[in-house]
Write a protein that holds these residues in place. Structure first.
Motif, PDB file in Angstrom:
ATOM      1  N   CYS A 189       0.820  -1.223   0.000  1.00 23.76           N
ATOM      2  CA  CYS A 189       0.000   0.000   0.000  1.00 23.76           C
ATOM      3  C   CYS A 189       0.852   1.271   0.000  1.00 23.76           C
ATOM      4  CB  CYS A 189      -0.923   0.025   1.222  1.00 23.76           C
ATOM      5  SG  CYS A 189      -2.125  -1.311   1.260  1.00 23.76           S
ATOM      6  N   ASN A 190       1.851   1.297   0.855  1.00 20.77           N
ATOM      7  CA  ASN A 190       2.678   2.502   0.967  1.00 20.77           C
ATOM      8  C   ASN A 190       3.382   2.815  -0.357  1.00 20.77           C
ATOM      9  OD1 ASN A 190       3.687   4.594   2.860  1.00 20.77           O
ATOM     10  ND2 ASN A 190       5.661   3.724   2.259  1.00 20.77           N
ATOM     11  N   ASP A 191       3.856   1.798  -1.048  1.00 19.99           N
ATOM     12  CA  ASP A 191       4.524   2.009  -2.333  1.00 19.99           C
ATOM     13  C   ASP A 191       3.553   2.599  -3.361  1.00 19.99           C
ATOM     14  OD1 ASP A 191       6.811   0.954  -1.201  1.00 19.99           O
ATOM     15  OD2 ASP A 191       6.513  -1.044  -2.069  1.00 19.99           O
ATOM     16  N   ILE A 192       2.313   2.117  -3.351  1.00 20.72           N
ATOM     17  CA  ILE A 192       1.299   2.648  -4.258  1.00 20.72           C
ATOM     18  C   ILE A 192       0.995   4.101  -3.909  1.00 20.72           C
ATOM     19  CG2 ILE A 192      -1.090   2.442  -5.051  1.00 20.72           C
ATOM     20  CD1 ILE A 192      -0.843  -0.599  -4.544  1.00 20.72           C
ATOM     21  N   LEU A 193       0.868   4.386  -2.619  1.00 12.54           N
ATOM     22  CA  LEU A 193       0.581   5.761  -2.189  1.00 12.54           C
ATOM     23  C   LEU A 193       1.684   6.719  -2.602  1.00 12.54           C
ATOM     24  CD1 LEU A 193      -0.895   4.985   1.324  1.00 12.54           C
ATOM     25  CD2 LEU A 193      -2.124   6.013  -0.606  1.00 12.54           C
ATOM     26  N   VAL A 194       2.933   6.302  -2.500  1.00 12.92           N
ATOM     27  CA  VAL A 194       4.056   7.160  -2.899  1.00 12.92           C
ATOM     28  C   VAL A 194       3.977   7.458  -4.394  1.00 12.92           C
ATOM     29  CG1 VAL A 194       6.567   7.209  -3.195  1.00 12.92           C
ATOM     30  CG2 VAL A 194       5.582   6.486  -1.012  1.00 12.92           C
ATOM     31  N   GLN A 195       3.670   6.445  -5.203  1.00 12.54           N
ATOM     32  CA  GLN A 195       3.550   6.656  -6.643  1.00 12.54           C
ATOM     33  C   GLN A 195       2.335   7.522  -6.987  1.00 12.54           C
ATOM     34  OE1 GLN A 195       5.855   5.963  -8.938  1.00 12.54           O
ATOM     35  NE2 GLN A 195       7.013   5.421  -7.108  1.00 12.54           N
ATOM     36  N   SER A 196       1.253   7.346  -6.232  1.00 13.30           N
ATOM     37  CA  SER A 196       0.061   8.172  -6.436  1.00 13.30           C
ATOM     38  C   SER A 196       0.357   9.636  -6.126  1.00 13.30           C
ATOM     39  CB  SER A 196      -1.077   7.654  -5.554  1.00 13.30           C
ATOM     40  OG  SER A 196      -2.211   8.467  -5.682  1.00 13.30           O
ATOM     41  N   ALA A 197       1.121   9.878  -5.067  1.00 12.22           N
ATOM     42  CA  ALA A 197       1.502  11.252  -4.722  1.00 12.22           C
ATOM     43  C   ALA A 197       2.366  11.867  -5.820  1.00 12.22           C
ATOM     44  CB  ALA A 197       2.231  11.272  -3.380  1.00 12.22           C
ATOM     45  N   ALA A 198       3.250  11.060  -6.397  1.00 10.76           N
ATOM     46  CA  ALA A 198       4.098  11.555  -7.488  1.00 10.76           C
ATOM     47  C   ALA A 198       3.244  11.914  -8.711  1.00 10.76           C
ATOM     48  CB  ALA A 198       5.139  10.503  -7.858  1.00 10.76           C
ATOM     49  N   ALA A 199       2.242  11.101  -9.012  1.00 10.00           N
ATOM     50  CA  ALA A 199       1.346  11.394 -10.144  1.00 10.00           C
ATOM     51  C   ALA A 199       0.546  12.656  -9.868  1.00 10.00           C
ATOM     52  CB  ALA A 199       0.416  10.206 -10.404  1.00 10.00           C
ATOM     53  N   SER A 200       0.099  12.815  -8.641  1.00  7.46           N
ATOM     54  CA  SER A 200      -0.646  14.022  -8.274  1.00  7.46           C
ATOM     55  C   SER A 200       0.227  15.267  -8.423  1.00  7.46           C
ATOM     56  CB  SER A 200      -1.145  13.888  -6.831  1.00  7.46           C
ATOM     57  OG  SER A 200      -1.884  15.007  -6.444  1.00  7.46           O
ATOM     58  N   ALA A 201       1.479  15.175  -8.008  1.00  3.88           N
ATOM     59  CA  ALA A 201       2.408  16.298  -8.160  1.00  3.88           C
ATOM     60  C   ALA A 201       2.637  16.612  -9.638  1.00  3.88           C
ATOM     61  CB  ALA A 201       3.732  15.989  -7.460  1.00  3.88           C
ATOM     62  N   ALA A 202       2.694  15.582 -10.471  1.00  2.00           N
ATOM     63  CA  ALA A 202       2.893  15.785 -11.907  1.00  2.00           C
ATOM     64  C   ALA A 202       1.681  16.487 -12.522  1.00  2.00           C
ATOM     65  CB  ALA A 202       3.151  14.442 -12.598  1.00  2.00           C
ATOM     66  N   ILE A 203       0.485  16.125 -12.087  1.00  3.93           N
ATOM     67  CA  ILE A 203      -0.724  16.797 -12.578  1.00  3.93           C
ATOM     68  C   ILE A 203      -0.725  18.255 -12.135  1.00  3.93           C
ATOM     69  CG2 ILE A 203      -3.240  16.910 -12.336  1.00  3.93           C
ATOM     70  CD1 ILE A 203      -3.199  13.812 -12.320  1.00  3.93           C
ATOM     71  N   ASN A 204      -0.334  18.505 -10.888  1.00  3.22           N
ATOM     72  CA  ASN A 204      -0.259  19.891 -10.405  1.00  3.22           C
ATOM     73  C   ASN A 204       0.742  20.704 -11.219  1.00  3.22           C
ATOM     74  OD1 ASN A 204      -2.217  19.630  -8.421  1.00  3.22           O
ATOM     75  ND2 ASN A 204      -0.753  19.074  -6.830  1.00  3.22           N
ATOM     76  N   ALA A 205       1.876  20.119 -11.561  1.00  2.00           N
ATOM     77  CA  ALA A 205       2.871  20.819 -12.378  1.00  2.00           C
ATOM     78  C   ALA A 205       2.313  21.122 -13.764  1.00  2.00           C
ATOM     79  CB  ALA A 205       4.149  19.980 -12.480  1.00  2.00           C
ATOM     80  N   PHE A 206       1.580  20.176 -14.339  1.00  2.00           N
ATOM     81  CA  PHE A 206       0.921  20.398 -15.635  1.00  2.00           C
ATOM     82  C   PHE A 206      -0.049  21.569 -15.528  1.00  2.00           C
ATOM     83  CE2 PHE A 206      -2.852  19.796 -18.248  1.00  2.00           C
ATOM     84  CZ  PHE A 206      -2.307  19.716 -19.525  1.00  2.00           C
ATOM     85  N   ASN A 207      -0.880  21.561 -14.476  1.00  2.00           N
ATOM     86  CA  ASN A 207      -1.859  22.633 -14.278  1.00  2.00           C
ATOM     87  C   ASN A 207      -1.182  23.993 -14.128  1.00  2.00           C
ATOM     88  OD1 ASN A 207      -4.040  20.911 -14.466  1.00  2.00           O
ATOM     89  ND2 ASN A 207      -4.253  20.652 -12.267  1.00  2.00           N
ATOM     90  N   LYS A 208      -0.088  24.057 -13.391  1.00  2.00           N
ATOM     91  CA  LYS A 208       0.629  25.325 -13.205  1.00  2.00           C
ATOM     92  C   LYS A 208       1.149  25.855 -14.537  1.00  2.00           C
ATOM     93  CE  LYS A 208       2.176  24.327  -8.516  1.00  2.00           C
ATOM     94  NZ  LYS A 208       3.347  23.976  -7.689  1.00  2.00           N
ATOM     95  N   GLU A 209       1.700  24.963 -15.343  1.00  2.00           N
ATOM     96  CA  GLU A 209       2.232  25.384 -16.639  1.00  2.00           C
ATOM     97  C   GLU A 209       1.115  25.888 -17.558  1.00  2.00           C
ATOM     98  OE1 GLU A 209       4.789  23.453 -20.278  1.00  2.00           O
ATOM     99  OE2 GLU A 209       5.111  22.711 -18.250  1.00  2.00           O
ATOM    100  N   LEU A 210       0.011  25.147 -17.614  1.00  2.00           N
ATOM    101  CA  LEU A 210      -1.103  25.554 -18.462  1.00  2.00           C
ATOM    102  C   LEU A 210      -1.751  26.833 -17.946  1.00  2.00           C
ATOM    103  CD1 LEU A 210      -2.755  24.826 -20.954  1.00  2.00           C
ATOM    104  CD2 LEU A 210      -4.207  23.422 -19.485  1.00  2.00           C
ATOM    105  N   LEU A 211      -1.870  26.970 -16.642  1.00  2.00           N
ATOM    106  CA  LEU A 211      -2.444  28.183 -16.053  1.00  2.00           C
ATOM    107  C   LEU A 211      -1.581  29.408 -16.368  1.00  2.00           C
ATOM    108  CD1 LEU A 211      -4.585  29.533 -14.255  1.00  2.00           C
ATOM    109  CD2 LEU A 211      -3.154  28.913 -12.282  1.00  2.00           C
ATOM    110  N   ALA A 212      -0.283  29.278 -16.248  1.00  2.00           N
ATOM    111  CA  ALA A 212       0.612  30.403 -16.559  1.00  2.00           C
ATOM    112  C   ALA A 212       0.458  30.818 -18.020  1.00  2.00           C
ATOM    113  CB  ALA A 212       2.060  30.021 -16.257  1.00  2.00           C
ATOM    114  N   SER A 213       0.401  29.836 -18.897  1.00  6.52           N
ATOM    115  CA  SER A 213       0.214  30.129 -20.317  1.00  6.52           C
ATOM    116  C   SER A 213      -1.122  30.831 -20.554  1.00  6.52           C
ATOM    117  CB  SER A 213       0.275  28.825 -21.117  1.00  6.52           C
ATOM    118  OG  SER A 213      -0.030  29.060 -22.461  1.00  6.52           O
ATOM    119  N   HIS A 214      -2.165  30.348 -19.890  1.00  5.68           N
ATOM    120  CA  HIS A 214      -3.497  30.937 -20.027  1.00  5.68           C
ATOM    121  C   HIS A 214      -3.506  32.398 -19.575  1.00  5.68           C
ATOM    122  CE1 HIS A 214      -7.821  31.312 -20.075  1.00  5.68           C
ATOM    123  NE2 HIS A 214      -7.880  31.480 -18.764  1.00  5.68           N
TER     124      HIS A 214
END
Length: 103
Positions: free
Chosen positions: A49-74
């Motif tokens: 479970c913990n390994d999955i949670l760590v990877q899920s957190a990394a994916a969430s951070a990647a989505i947040n980074a995508f959103n920040k980049e798109l928001l800045a462009s917008h």
């Protein structure tokens, strides 16, 4: 830079992006998609479970980074253009978007 196009065939707003910007955003999403598939595989293989949670957190951070980049462009393109054209309602739209992103 992005350029919003209004009144396409379906009546929705669209944004024209440079090929470089489009590729950059698509590459980010492809990496995120790979992360999600990896997490799914971990779950299917009964990973700890913990390994999955760590990877899920990394994916969430990647989505947040995508959103920040798109928001800045917008903001730099669509929002600035609309304000210069006197379309102040874009500020309300931006506030609503930020509220959704901050949930």
């Amino acid at each position: 830079m992005s350029e919003e196009k209004r009144g396409c065939c379906c009546g929705k707003k669209t944004t024209m992006r440079s090929e470089e910007e489009r590729k950059k955003l698509i590459n980010r999403l492809s990496r995120i998609e790979g992360q999600i598939r990896g997490i799914k595989g971990m779950l299917e293989n009964d990973a700890y479970c913990n390994d999955i949670l760590v990877q899920s957190a990394a994916a969430s951070a990647a989505i947040n980074a995508f959103n920040k980049e798109l928001l800045a462009s917008h903001i730099h393109s669509c929002v600035v253009r609309d304000i210069r054209e006197g379309k102040d309602e874009v500020v309300d739209e931006l506030v609503a978007t930020l509220q959704k992103l901050m949930k």
